[in-house]
Design an enzyme around this catalytic site. Structure first.
Site, PDB file in Angstrom:
ATOM      1  N   GLU A  37       0.867  -1.171   0.000  1.00 48.25           N
ATOM      2  CA  GLU A  37       0.000   0.000   0.000  1.00 48.25           C
ATOM      3  C   GLU A  37       0.906   1.224   0.000  1.00 48.25           C
ATOM      4  O   GLU A  37       1.794   1.329   0.853  1.00 48.25           O
ATOM      5  CB  GLU A  37      -0.877  -0.009   1.254  1.00 48.25           C
ATOM      6  N   ARG A 264       5.105 -12.603   9.869  1.00 52.29           N
ATOM      7  CA  ARG A 264       5.777 -11.319   9.675  1.00 52.29           C
ATOM      8  C   ARG A 264       7.163 -11.349  10.259  1.00 52.29           C
ATOM      9  O   ARG A 264       7.407 -12.043  11.234  1.00 52.29           O
ATOM     10  CB  ARG A 264       5.050 -10.244  10.491  1.00 52.29           C
ATOM     11  N   LYS A 274       3.789   0.839  10.130  1.00 58.85           N
ATOM     12  CA  LYS A 274       3.868   2.049   9.315  1.00 58.85           C
ATOM     13  C   LYS A 274       3.332   3.243  10.080  1.00 58.85           C
ATOM     14  O   LYS A 274       3.796   4.360   9.868  1.00 58.85           O
ATOM     15  CB  LYS A 274       3.086   1.864   8.025  1.00 58.85           C
TER      16      LYS A 274
END
Ligand code: ATP
Ligand code: MG
Length: 562
Positions: A37, A264, A274
């Site tokens: 994204e 992750r 983020k």
């Protein structure tokens, strides 16, 4: 806690699945994708996903698409798009064909939503966001059907068309999948497929749309439209997989990609969210997304990491379904190992103390020859001018030395690296008693030879004073003082390392470093690995410390453990 038992091998369970699918003919060619994204810069966690997706495609003769997941326009922008493309390329990967955007498919996605409505599988719902949440139920209680769930297909088609035409304000209506409000999987309780967003300018589609599809709806269909065979994502999407499968099963897409989840990357002494990284940037806690302390690809690049070291790290940590917290030492050793082999050596004095050689003979060589790498002769040699005045590091001299001190002391001897053995004859001090200069004599017989009748153990680095290059040196360290910043309810800012950046405005470098260009890497003997920063000026290089020569944190931690 920390996962140091990492696998050095390149294979992993996902690669195995893909290989099996190719061998048994389920697929002719693997197609993966990396779907960031564009709401921030890529970080080392993304690198794990990039190395997995692009690496599998590259090694197994397939392709990997770069697709921006751009369904949330208010947080996204073109700067992020461009930085992501640059970072993927810097890591050494090529995507298949042009860069894709989920927004490329907005028209098709709209068409598939109409298909779902026509099949009685989606409806326009007038519940507010708050009401929708209340109707959804909880992990232990089933949800309740929306009062709008049984609208006729015609009414739904009409309302959905008018949603697109901009007739309704934000938040007044959504399009929802009609699945099962009692499902034990909350993701299947009539998830929202479209929401209304007026007035945002999308970085790709401008103001064309006031209706935006959700990630859960967009992602599977984008994958299917691109013929993705294996859609690799992180574990938090495991519970979304039934919805992923529902989407591709219920609209007329050309194929059904398989979603596979992996854990992750979490890395000690840093943050990967983020939201938190954005906070560090916007609050000015770091100098930008490419601050060398940031775990971003841009930060690591500016810190002096190479693409090979980042990829090597990703291979070393492996890919599994187990939650893990990787030691920072593993990332640091990836770059240290590479630079040990590849970085030319040089001498730099970070805390200069003047040394005057009182008896340098008139016929002494004007320069000494230094090897650029102790183990690699192919890297050649360089000349280091020799002069009467030198800089040595202040910490290499002690007036009252601690036990075991092997460097320079009053009346003692030490070897200048690549040059003579010197003896300290006189210590000059200023009015306040601080040492300002050492007067030393050289043993002229010791150039390239051991001194007669005695052993000189210490070797120190030095720089000729007259021709030294003045430099700014930035000593970077870990951004946080604790392995898991911001845990147990603390604000991450409380865990910041106050010494994560120490600037040395007047370091002295050997003259050959005057020509250093941004991106050039060196080992400064006895100091660490450094890279020239883009802030460098012609007469004044700026050097960033990439990593110390040894893992100093391991020592500190070991010591405090007793
Ligand atoms: P956001 O909260 O903005 O969704 P994100 O970390 O999921 O953040 P994306 O841009 O959506 O960011 O991530 C792109 C891809 O990288 C996704 O497939 C995601 O699973 C993967 N990824 C993100 N963070 C990590 C991580 N720490 N380790 C491994 N893969 C990651
Ligand atoms: Mg995401």
């Amino acid at each position: 806690m920390a996962d140091s038992a990492v696998t050095p091998t390149r294979t992993n369970f996902i690669r195995q699945i893909v290989q099996d699918d190719l061998e048994n003919g389920r697929h002719q060619r693997v197609v993966t994708r990396f779907p960031p994204e564009p709401n921030g810069y890529l970080h080392i966690g993304h690198a794990k996903s990039i190395v997995l997706n692009f690496g599998i495609a590259e090694d197994l003769g397939g392709i990997c698409n770069l697709r921006f997941d751009d369904t949330n326009p208010h947080k996204e922008n073109v700067e992020f798009v461009e930085s992501i493309e640059a970072d993927v390329q810097w890591l050494g990967y090529e995507w298949g064909g042009r860069v894709r955007f989920a927004s490329d498919y907005f028209e098709q996605l709209y068409g598939f939503a109409v298909e779902l409505i026509e099949k009685g599988l989606a409806y326009v719902c007038d519940l507010s966001g708050e009401e929708t949440r209340a109707y959804r139920g909880t992990l232990t209680e089933p949800g309740r059907d929306s009062p709008y769930r049984d609208r006729s297909i015609d009414e739904n088609l009409d309302l959905f068309r008018r949603m697109r035409a901009g007739e309704f304000p934000d938040g007044t209506r959504t399009l929802r999948a009609k699945i099962d409000m009692a499902s034990p999987n909350i993701n299947l309780r009539d998830p929202v497929l479209y929401r209304i967003r007026h007035g945002v300018i999308h970085h790709q589609t401008g103001s064309e749309w006031c209706l935006y599809p959700t990630y859960d709806y967009t992602h599977p269909i984008s994958d299917a439209l691109e013929g993705i065979t294996h859609s690799l994502c992180t574990l938090e999407f495991e519970d979304h997989r039934p919805l992923y499968d529902w989407c591709v099963a219920n609209v007329s897409v050309p194929c059904r990609p398989r979603q596979i989840e992996f854990s992750r990357l979490n890395l000690e002494y840093t943050v990967m969210s983020k939201r938190l990284l954005t906070q560090l940037v916007t609050e000015g806690i770091v100098s930008g997304w490419d601050d060398p302390r940031m775990p971003t690809i841009a930060g690591l690049r500016r810190r002096g990491f190479t693409p090979g070291a980042v990829r090597g790290f990703c291979e070393r940590i492996g890919v599994t379904k187990a939650d893990n917290l990787v030691e920072m030492g593993i990332l640091e050793s990836a770059i240290r190992d590479e630079l040990d082999a590849s970085a030319p050596r040089a001498m730099a004095v970070l805390d200069p103390l003047r040394v005057v050689l009182t008896n340098l003979p008139a016929d002494a060589p004007a320069a000494v020859t230094a090897k650029n790498h102790p183990k690699d002769d192919s890297m050649g040699t360089r000349a280091v001018p020799l002069s009467e005045e030198l800089w040595i590091d202040r910490s290499d001299f002690e007036e009252t030395p601690p036990k075991g001190f092997k460097r320079l002391v009053p009346g003692g001897e030490v070897r200048l690296r690549n040059a003579y053995v010197i003896r300290c004859d006189e210590v000059i001090k200023d009015a306040s008693g601080d040492v300002t200069e050492l007067r030393c004599s050289v043993d002229v017989e010791t150039l390239g030879r051991n001194p007669e009748g005695r052993k000189v153990k210490g070797v120190i680095h030095w720089v000729p004073a007259e021709t030294a290059v003045n430099a700014e040196v930035r000593l970077y360290d870990r951004l946080f003082t604790v392995p898991q910043p911001g845990t147990s309810g603390r604000d991450v800012r409380e865990d910041l390392n106050p010494d994560s950046l120490r600037v040395i405005p007047n370091a002295k470098l050997e003259p050959s470093l005057g020509a250093a260009k941004p991106g050039d890497r060196f080992q400064f003997e006895r100091e660490g690995y450094f890279v020239a920063d883009p802030d460098s000026l012609p007469e004044r290089p700026v050097l960033n410390r990439t990593v110390t020569l040894r893992d100093t944190w391991a020592k500190v931690q070991g010591a405090s453990k007793g």
